[in-house]
Write an enzyme that holds these catalytic residues in place. Structure first.
Site, PDB file in Angstrom:
ATOM      1  N   LYS A   9     -11.894   1.726 -13.835  1.00 40.93           N
ATOM      2  CA  LYS A   9     -10.891   0.955 -14.552  1.00 40.93           C
ATOM      3  C   LYS A   9     -10.424   1.748 -15.766  1.00 40.93           C
ATOM      4  CE  LYS A   9     -10.217  -3.508 -16.837  1.00 40.93           C
ATOM      5  NZ  LYS A   9     -10.889  -4.762 -17.206  1.00 40.93           N
ATOM      6  N   SER A  25       3.990   6.933  -5.782  1.00 38.90           N
ATOM      7  CA  SER A  25       2.699   7.102  -6.442  1.00 38.90           C
ATOM      8  C   SER A  25       2.739   6.778  -7.927  1.00 38.90           C
ATOM      9  CB  SER A  25       2.154   8.519  -6.258  1.00 38.90           C
ATOM     10  OG  SER A  25       2.930   9.441  -6.997  1.00 38.90           O
ATOM     11  N   TYR A  58      -0.932   5.183  -4.732  1.00 38.54           N
ATOM     12  CA  TYR A  58      -1.957   6.228  -4.794  1.00 38.54           C
ATOM     13  C   TYR A  58      -1.685   7.091  -6.017  1.00 38.54           C
ATOM     14  CZ  TYR A  58       1.708   9.190  -2.876  1.00 38.54           C
ATOM     15  OH  TYR A  58       2.887   9.861  -2.677  1.00 38.54           O
TER      16      TYR A  58
END
Length: 116
Positions: A9, A25, A58
């Site tokens: 995180k 992305s 991603y």
């Protein structure tokens, strides 16, 4: 039994860019990726604290020590530069292993996105 848990995180980073005409992305400062144990191409969930949007894409590494957090492609429509984001990745693991697993939690400087 296998369950999904938070693996990494990056908490409260400022969006530095939104590049619509890009193949897709999120570009993340490589120092932040490394600190959060995130690798190139890994799926990441993005939560926008400013507008409530949640999306997945991603990651690709950005220049080290740049503080770059840029949403690319269609995801660019979900953010504005200056928005505060939370970036998370998840891992699937055995239930018993998950009980003792410790995620990588990174709290960068909210103004610069740099590690403190």
């Amino acid at each position: 039994m296998q369950i999904q848990v938070v693996k990494s995180k990056i908490h409260r980073v400022k969006c530095t860019g939104a590049e619509l005409h890009y193949i897709g992305s999120i570009t993340i400062d490589e120092d932040l990726m490394e600190a959060a144990n995130i690798i190139q191409g890994e799926k990441v969930q993005i939560v926008n604290n400013n507008n409530g949007e949640r999306l997945e894409t991603y990651c690709i590494p950005g220049p080290r020590n740049s503080g770059e957090i840029t949403l690319n492609g269609a995801a660019a429509r979900k953010v504005s530069p200056g928005d505060i984001l939370i970036l998370m990745t998840y891992a699937t693991m055995d239930f018993e292993e998950a009980k003792s697993f410790k995620p990588a939690l990174v709290f960068p400087n909210e103004e610069t996105n740099l590690l403190q």
